[in-house]
Every structure is written in C-alpha cells, then in structure tokens.
Write a protein that holds these residues in place. Structure first.
Motif, PDB file in Angstrom:
ATOM      1  N   ARG A   1       0.839  -1.201   0.000  1.00 36.38           N
ATOM      2  CA  ARG A   1       0.000   0.000   0.000  1.00 36.38           C
ATOM      3  C   ARG A   1       0.874   1.251   0.000  1.00 36.38           C
ATOM      4  O   ARG A   1       2.015   1.226   0.480  1.00 36.38           O
ATOM      5  CB  ARG A   1      -0.910   0.042   1.236  1.00 36.38           C
TER       6      ARG A   1
ATOM      7  N   SER B   1       3.507   7.583   2.972  1.00 36.88           N
ATOM      8  CA  SER B   1       3.493   6.353   3.768  1.00 36.88           C
ATOM      9  C   SER B   1       3.481   5.157   2.840  1.00 36.88           C
ATOM     10  O   SER B   1       3.149   5.260   1.651  1.00 36.88           O
ATOM     11  CB  SER B   1       2.271   6.317   4.692  1.00 36.88           C
ATOM     12  N   TRP B   2       3.853   4.021   3.397  1.00 37.91           N
ATOM     13  CA  TRP B   2       3.873   2.785   2.618  1.00 37.91           C
ATOM     14  C   TRP B   2       3.649   1.601   3.544  1.00 37.91           C
ATOM     15  O   TRP B   2       3.842   1.687   4.753  1.00 37.91           O
ATOM     16  CB  TRP B   2       5.218   2.631   1.895  1.00 37.91           C
ATOM     17  N   THR B   3       3.247   0.500   2.946  1.00 42.98           N
ATOM     18  CA  THR B   3       3.180  -0.782   3.640  1.00 42.98           C
ATOM     19  C   THR B   3       3.893  -1.805   2.774  1.00 42.98           C
ATOM     20  O   THR B   3       3.646  -1.881   1.561  1.00 42.98           O
ATOM     21  CB  THR B   3       1.732  -1.236   3.870  1.00 42.98           C
TER      22      THR B   3
ATOM     23  N   THR C   1       3.920  -7.296   8.183  1.00 44.66           N
ATOM     24  CA  THR C   1       3.843  -6.064   7.412  1.00 44.66           C
ATOM     25  C   THR C   1       4.646  -4.981   8.111  1.00 44.66           C
ATOM     26  O   THR C   1       4.743  -4.956   9.338  1.00 44.66           O
ATOM     27  CB  THR C   1       2.382  -5.593   7.262  1.00 44.66           C
TER      28      THR C   1
ATOM     29  N   ALA D   1       4.761  -0.831   8.055  1.00 46.50           N
ATOM     30  CA  ALA D   1       4.201   0.434   7.594  1.00 46.50           C
ATOM     31  C   ALA D   1       5.108   1.557   8.062  1.00 46.50           C
ATOM     32  O   ALA D   1       5.436   1.637   9.251  1.00 46.50           O
ATOM     33  CB  ALA D   1       2.786   0.628   8.130  1.00 46.50           C
TER      34      ALA D   1
ATOM     35  N   THR E   1       9.221   2.108  10.512  1.00 49.98           N
ATOM     36  CA  THR E   1       8.065   1.304  10.902  1.00 49.98           C
ATOM     37  C   THR E   1       7.360   1.994  12.055  1.00 49.98           C
ATOM     38  O   THR E   1       8.001   2.628  12.901  1.00 49.98           O
ATOM     39  CB  THR E   1       8.471  -0.120  11.318  1.00 49.98           C
TER      40      THR E   1
ATOM     41  N   TYR F   1       1.069  -3.338  11.405  1.00 54.04           N
ATOM     42  CA  TYR F   1       0.269  -2.215  10.904  1.00 54.04           C
ATOM     43  C   TYR F   1       0.303  -2.217   9.388  1.00 54.04           C
ATOM     44  O   TYR F   1       1.319  -2.569   8.774  1.00 54.04           O
ATOM     45  CB  TYR F   1       0.821  -0.879  11.409  1.00 54.04           C
ATOM     46  N   TRP F   2      -0.797  -1.779   8.785  1.00 50.41           N
ATOM     47  CA  TRP F   2      -0.795  -1.574   7.339  1.00 50.41           C
ATOM     48  C   TRP F   2      -1.907  -0.608   6.948  1.00 50.41           C
ATOM     49  O   TRP F   2      -2.811  -0.306   7.716  1.00 50.41           O
ATOM     50  CB  TRP F   2      -0.929  -2.898   6.590  1.00 50.41           C
TER      51      TRP F   2
ATOM     52  N   ALA G   1      -4.904   3.659  10.510  1.00 51.83           N
ATOM     53  CA  ALA G   1      -4.219   2.488   9.979  1.00 51.83           C
ATOM     54  C   ALA G   1      -4.893   1.240  10.525  1.00 51.83           C
ATOM     55  O   ALA G   1      -5.675   1.301  11.487  1.00 51.83           O
ATOM     56  CB  ALA G   1      -2.741   2.501  10.350  1.00 51.83           C
TER      57      ALA G   1
ATOM     58  N   CYS H   1      -7.297  -1.763   5.633  1.00 50.15           N
ATOM     59  CA  CYS H   1      -6.957  -0.836   4.546  1.00 50.15           C
ATOM     60  C   CYS H   1      -7.889   0.378   4.527  1.00 50.15           C
ATOM     61  O   CYS H   1      -8.589   0.633   3.543  1.00 50.15           O
ATOM     62  CB  CYS H   1      -6.983  -1.543   3.200  1.00 50.15           C
TER      63      CYS H   1
END
Length: 314
Positions: free
Chosen positions: A121, A132-134, A149, A151, A164, A184-185, A198, A227
């Motif tokens: 993500r 941000s990213w996952t 995951t 994030a 993270t 987290y994601w 999140a 999500c």
C-alpha cells in the motif's frame, strides 16, 4: 465504544496475492510504446498500467481516453498536492527489496529509501508533506506464518524517516495494548496531515486505529477494519471488511455515529480504496479501476482497464 469481537483471518492470502501481483504484473513487453512527460496537473486519473508497470494518466472527466504512459514503473503509486510516491520492487532480489521513491510534481525523484519487503500500500497526506507505505516482509521470527507487514512514514520537508510504526503506543478499550505480533498496514491521513488511521493486526484480530502523529499515540476505534481510506471531509472511512475466508466487502464507516454502509460492489475487493471526492470511492479489481457511490447506492462503474493503484490529482 462497541465491544471488539470480530476475527482477523487470511493474512497469508494477502501476502500470496501481493507477491503474485508484483511478480506477474511487471512486464517489459511494451517498452517500445511512446513515453509521455506526465505531471501532477489537476483533473487526472493516474494509475499503474498492468501490462507495462508504468504510471499512466487519463483525464478524470474522460477516463475512457487512451492513456499516456510515463517511463516511471511502480508496483504501487499515490499522489496528493505536488507530491507522489512510487513503490517499486527491485527485480530478482530474494528476499524482496523495495525502492520507495518520493516524487515531485513532474514525477522526478526527490528522495529514495530502499527497504526490505514487497510493495502493498502507499499514500500521500492531503497536504503533500508526508508519504506512507506498507511492505510485506518475510522472516520475522515472532510471526507464526513467517511474514509480517511494515508500515512506514517519510516527512517530505524535514527528511525524517520512520521505517516502521510498530512502536506506536495504542490503547484498546482504554488500556495500553502490548503484543509481540503487532502489525500495521494501510495508513491514511486526515486533511491536516497529523491525524492518521491504519489497520492494526494482532492475535487474530484487526482494528481500525486512529492516531496522532505529533504525539505519536493512537487508539482502536473499531474491529474488522482493513486498509482504511479517509474521505476528503475527514468524516468517513472506506475500508475492506472481512466477510469470509479470503473475501472482503467494501464498506464505509461514519466515524461520528459508527454506522457502517456496505457499498454496491458485491465482489471481493482486496485493495485500499481511494476517494476522488466526498461522494465516490475508487478501487482496483480484476486489472481495472472501478468507481462506486460512497453511500451504498448505484452500481460499480469501470473507469479504466488494464489498470491498478488509482490516484487522482486535485
């Protein structure tokens, strides 16, 4: 707050889908196609071209138009204001390694982070100041399934990197939550760029977490939310709700009333939805970008084929 009772399942299916998506969709067969100089000018629907992996664009008012394809290749893509983020897995790396590219309004690279994991993500805060990213990461010893995951966040102006958010203090039903398997994601930002939401996954459950970035603490506000995607007005969250083994239903949660509305899309959607406005939700499904009303009415409408990871310039 409602008692948190629903169960978290199927994360392994998410990982398998993410790996399959990343590997199978990064083709180079269309490298000879013309390359466009895309910008983040308003009024565009941008997306990842499935056949080529490139970032493409069509007018939001005419999404059926022939897309312009840039030279930039991504596995996940997101934009807001004059900032974009591109997650691109490095080919042939085992375990997987991903380049997180922070881009300017002409899709030029402003900053790069190289992190372990497979793209899942990506989001940019509405003010364009944070990305941000996952990533899916394999080999974490505390994860019984062998993956987790990660994030993370990056501040565009200051250059501060949070690899993270696993250390984010979270309160569940008023008590500080501790567990070794916290994941987290799917980060999504409020218009002020400070409040964010999140998914927290732990001990077989998922929670929607509302967090304060400046204070770096959060609280669980709902169970069985994955999500999340915050509406432009900051009042509702579109999310995927687990309704069966490997099956998710797109829904919208009113944050004030905690009322849930299932959307007209009845197929299983494994994506982080996107709000182009306060009335519509976009998502990727079956190698296409779709739109559906956010109030549960209407029917899904296909916007662009051979496309994934939609983003809209405002």
């Amino acid at each position: 707050m409602k008692k948190l009772v629903l169960a978290f399942t199927g994360t392994a299916l998410l990982v398998a889908a993410a790996v399959t998506y990343t590997v199978s969709a990064r083709h180079d067969s269309a490298d000879a196609e013309p390359v466009a100089q895309l910008t983040l000018a308003p009024g565009q629907l941008l997306f990842r071209s499935v056949p080529t992996g490139r970032v493409g664009a069509v007018p939001l008012a005419d999404p059926s138009a022939k897309p312009q394809l840039s030279a930039l290749k991504c596995d996940r893509f997101a934009v807001a204001k004059q900032t974009a983020v591109c997650l691109a897995v490095q080919p042939g790396t085992l375990p997987a390694v991903t380049d997180v590219l922070v881009l300017d309004d002409h899709l030029g690279v402003r900053h790069t982070e190289t992190l372990p994991g497979t793209p899942s993500r990506a989001r940019v805060s509405p003010d364009g100041k944070r990305v941000s990213w996952t990533l899916f990461v394999t080999g974490d010893s505390y994860a019984q399934t062998g993956f987790s995951t990660r994030a993370g966040l990056y501040e565009v102006d200051s250059g501060r990197l949070v690899k993270t958010i696993e250390e984010l203090p979270v309160f569940v039903v008023g008590d500080r939550y501790f567990a070794s398997d916290v994941n987290y994601w799917g980060i999504t930002f409020a218009p002020d760029g400070n409040r964010f939401y999140a998914t927290l996954g732990s001990k077989g459950k998922t929670y929607l977490v509302q967090a304060d970035y400046a204070r770096f603490r959060g609280k669980a506000v709902r169970e069985n939310v994955e999500c999340p995607s915050l509406s432009p007005d900051g009042k509702r969250v579109a999310f995927k709700k687990k309704v069966g083994a490997g099956v998710w239903r797109l829904s919208v949660l009113d944050l004030a009333s905690q009322r849930e509305t299932e959307l007209a899309e009845t197929r299983s959607v494994d994506d982080q939805a996107l709000w182009p406005d306060d009335h519509t939700v976009l998502y990727g499904l079956d190698n296409a970008v779709w739109a559906v009303p956010a109030d549960g009415s209407g029917a899904p409408r296909k916007l662009a084929g051979d496309a994934a990871s939609p983003a809209v310039t405002g």
